[in-house]
Design an enzyme around this catalytic site. Structure first.
Site, PDB file in Angstrom:
ATOM      1  N   HIS A  13       4.560  -8.255  -4.437  1.00 41.62           N
ATOM      2  CA  HIS A  13       3.199  -8.539  -3.957  1.00 41.62           C
ATOM      3  C   HIS A  13       2.846 -10.011  -4.192  1.00 41.62           C
ATOM      4  O   HIS A  13       2.235 -10.324  -5.223  1.00 41.62           O
ATOM      5  CB  HIS A  13       2.195  -7.670  -4.723  1.00 41.62           C
ATOM      6  CG  HIS A  13       2.159  -6.246  -4.287  1.00 41.62           C
ATOM      7  ND1 HIS A  13       1.251  -5.769  -3.376  1.00 41.62           N
ATOM      8  CD2 HIS A  13       2.928  -5.190  -4.638  1.00 41.62           C
ATOM      9  CE1 HIS A  13       1.441  -4.481  -3.186  1.00 41.62           C
ATOM     10  NE2 HIS A  13       2.470  -4.106  -3.941  1.00 41.62           N
ATOM     11  N   ARG A  57      12.624   3.373  -0.439  1.00 40.57           N
ATOM     12  CA  ARG A  57      11.261   3.499  -0.962  1.00 40.57           C
ATOM     13  C   ARG A  57      11.314   3.808  -2.454  1.00 40.57           C
ATOM     14  O   ARG A  57      12.132   4.617  -2.891  1.00 40.57           O
ATOM     15  CB  ARG A  57      10.506   4.634  -0.263  1.00 40.57           C
ATOM     16  CG  ARG A  57       9.981   4.269   1.089  1.00 40.57           C
ATOM     17  CD  ARG A  57       9.144   5.403   1.649  1.00 40.57           C
ATOM     18  NE  ARG A  57       7.919   5.591   0.887  1.00 40.57           N
ATOM     19  CZ  ARG A  57       7.361   6.769   0.643  1.00 40.57           C
ATOM     20  NH1 ARG A  57       7.925   7.878   1.072  1.00 40.57           N
ATOM     21  NH2 ARG A  57       6.249   6.840  -0.037  1.00 40.57           N
ATOM     22  N   GLU A  71       0.556 -11.648  -3.027  1.00 45.77           N
ATOM     23  CA  GLU A  71      -0.898 -11.871  -2.890  1.00 45.77           C
ATOM     24  C   GLU A  71      -1.644 -11.541  -4.181  1.00 45.77           C
ATOM     25  O   GLU A  71      -2.836 -11.768  -4.278  1.00 45.77           O
ATOM     26  CB  GLU A  71      -1.436 -11.021  -1.721  1.00 45.77           C
ATOM     27  CG  GLU A  71      -1.643  -9.542  -1.996  1.00 45.77           C
ATOM     28  CD  GLU A  71      -0.353  -8.711  -2.066  1.00 45.77           C
ATOM     29  OE1 GLU A  71       0.758  -9.286  -2.091  1.00 45.77           O
ATOM     30  OE2 GLU A  71      -0.467  -7.476  -2.134  1.00 45.77           O
ATOM     31  N   ILE A 113       5.378  -3.349  -7.584  1.00 38.12           N
ATOM     32  CA  ILE A 113       4.660  -2.088  -7.827  1.00 38.12           C
ATOM     33  C   ILE A 113       5.288  -0.989  -6.962  1.00 38.12           C
ATOM     34  O   ILE A 113       5.171  -1.041  -5.730  1.00 38.12           O
ATOM     35  CB  ILE A 113       3.156  -2.226  -7.482  1.00 38.12           C
ATOM     36  CG1 ILE A 113       2.525  -3.385  -8.270  1.00 38.12           C
ATOM     37  CG2 ILE A 113       2.422  -0.906  -7.751  1.00 38.12           C
ATOM     38  CD1 ILE A 113       1.118  -3.742  -7.825  1.00 38.12           C
ATOM     39  N   GLY A 147       0.875  -1.171   0.000  1.00 37.78           N
ATOM     40  CA  GLY A 147       0.000   0.000   0.000  1.00 37.78           C
ATOM     41  C   GLY A 147       0.903   1.209   0.000  1.00 37.78           C
ATOM     42  O   GLY A 147       1.802   1.320  -0.828  1.00 37.78           O
ATOM     43  N   GLU A 148       0.709   2.061   0.960  1.00 39.68           N
ATOM     44  CA  GLU A 148       1.531   3.272   1.068  1.00 39.68           C
ATOM     45  C   GLU A 148       2.065   3.341   2.495  1.00 39.68           C
ATOM     46  O   GLU A 148       1.304   3.531   3.439  1.00 39.68           O
ATOM     47  CB  GLU A 148       0.659   4.480   0.697  1.00 39.68           C
ATOM     48  CG  GLU A 148       1.407   5.779   0.660  1.00 39.68           C
ATOM     49  CD  GLU A 148       2.653   5.727  -0.201  1.00 39.68           C
ATOM     50  OE1 GLU A 148       2.567   5.332  -1.366  1.00 39.68           O
ATOM     51  OE2 GLU A 148       3.727   6.072   0.325  1.00 39.68           O
ATOM     52  N   SER A 149       3.377   3.158   2.618  1.00 39.52           N
ATOM     53  CA  SER A 149       3.955   3.025   3.963  1.00 39.52           C
ATOM     54  C   SER A 149       3.797   4.301   4.798  1.00 39.52           C
ATOM     55  O   SER A 149       3.659   4.232   6.019  1.00 39.52           O
ATOM     56  CB  SER A 149       5.425   2.632   3.861  1.00 39.52           C
ATOM     57  OG  SER A 149       6.156   3.589   3.133  1.00 39.52           O
ATOM     58  N   CYS A 192       6.053  -5.436   0.404  1.00 36.39           N
ATOM     59  CA  CYS A 192       6.145  -4.110  -0.205  1.00 36.39           C
ATOM     60  C   CYS A 192       6.091  -3.013   0.874  1.00 36.39           C
ATOM     61  O   CYS A 192       7.030  -2.903   1.650  1.00 36.39           O
ATOM     62  CB  CYS A 192       5.069  -3.978  -1.277  1.00 36.39           C
ATOM     63  SG  CYS A 192       5.533  -2.795  -2.527  1.00 36.39           S
TER      64      CYS A 192
HETATM   65  N1  GLN Z   1       5.962   2.881  -2.630  1.00 36.79           N
HETATM   66  C1  GLN Z   1       5.097   2.446  -1.575  1.00 36.79           C
HETATM   67  C2  GLN Z   1       5.526   3.004  -0.232  1.00 36.79           C
HETATM   68  O1  GLN Z   1       6.461   3.706  -0.131  1.00 36.79           O
HETATM   69  C3  GLN Z   1       5.061   0.940  -1.490  1.00 36.79           C
HETATM   70  C4  GLN Z   1       4.397   0.396  -2.718  1.00 36.79           C
HETATM   71  C5  GLN Z   1       3.600  -0.836  -2.489  1.00 36.79           C
HETATM   72  O2  GLN Z   1       3.366  -1.278  -1.366  1.00 36.79           O
HETATM   73  N2  GLN Z   1       3.139  -1.395  -3.565  1.00 36.79           N
HETATM   74  O3  GLN Z   1       4.894   2.741   0.744  1.00 36.79           O
END
Ligand code: GLN
Length: 194
Positions: A173, A109, A175, A137, A48-50, A80
């Site tokens: 990923h 990142r 999943e 991704i 997701g987005e850390s 990820c």
């Molecule tokens: N770029 C995202 C982050 O910094 C990670 C990307 C992902 O989980 N697919 O959190």
């Protein structure tokens, strides 16, 4: 009692992880609040987005509670953004971004580039006869990996799947395909299923 694996469900690709765990025959619970950690056999932290996840972990009160459980050895699989949250060192993170620091790796990142640089590739995974199709991704890149970290797969000489004690991380990923072998490997390694 049947073991339950938690899936951190604050943001990101948690539903697909629940599906993969169900595929290997494991009961799951979505984790959004500290009380949802109670009695878990293991936890998956999704992509997701850390930075967003870091904020939500703090505002939900989960951060400190979960950090304690991770230090006590709760098995965890971070993929990820989940890997970024588990790393001891985050490069190119936002200044206010927090991580649990429970695996001795440095991750950058978006280390493979931007969204447009997302890619798929087949990986040779330690202990698996057939290659694993991996989806990257805006993936974090592992730029340093401590001596105590076991590398389970590499892409172009860079570790992309690794484990240190109770902590497993993937840059990609696992999943997002129908192949639940890595979820199976994680839960079997920790004796959650046979
Ligand atoms: N770029 C995202 C982050 O910094 C990670 C990307 C992902 O989980 N697919 O959190």
């Amino acid at each position: 009692m049947e073991p339950v694996v938690g899936v951190l469900a604050l943001q990101g690709a948690f539903a697909a992880h629940e599906r993969a765990l169900a595929q290997v025959g494991v009961a799951t619970r979505q984790v959004r609040l500290p009380e949802h950690l109670h009695g878990l056999a293991a936890l998956v932290m999704p992509g997701g987005e850390s930075t967003t996840m870091s904020n939500l972990l703090t505002s939900s009160g989960l951060f400190d509670e979960l950090k304690g459980r991770l230090i006590d050895g709760l098995p965890v699989f971070g993929t990820c953004a989940g890997m970024i949250l588990l790393a001891s060192e985050v490069l190119d993170g936002r200044p206010d971004q927090r991580s649990f620091g429970v695996i001795d790796i440095a991750v950058r990142r978006n280390g493979y580039g931007r969204q447009i640089d997302s890619f798929e590739t087949d990986l040779a995974v330690v202990g698996e006869a057939e290659p694993f199709h991996a989806v990257f991704i805006r993936a974090p890149k592992m730029e340093r990996c401590g001596d105590g970290v076991e590398v389970l797969a590499e892409h172009d000489g860079v570790p992309v799947l690794a484990r240190q004690g109770s902590v497993t991380v993937a840059s990609f990923h696992p999943e997002l395909t129908d192949d639940a072998r890595l979820h199976g490997m994680f839960v079997r390694h920790h004796g959650i299923i046979q």
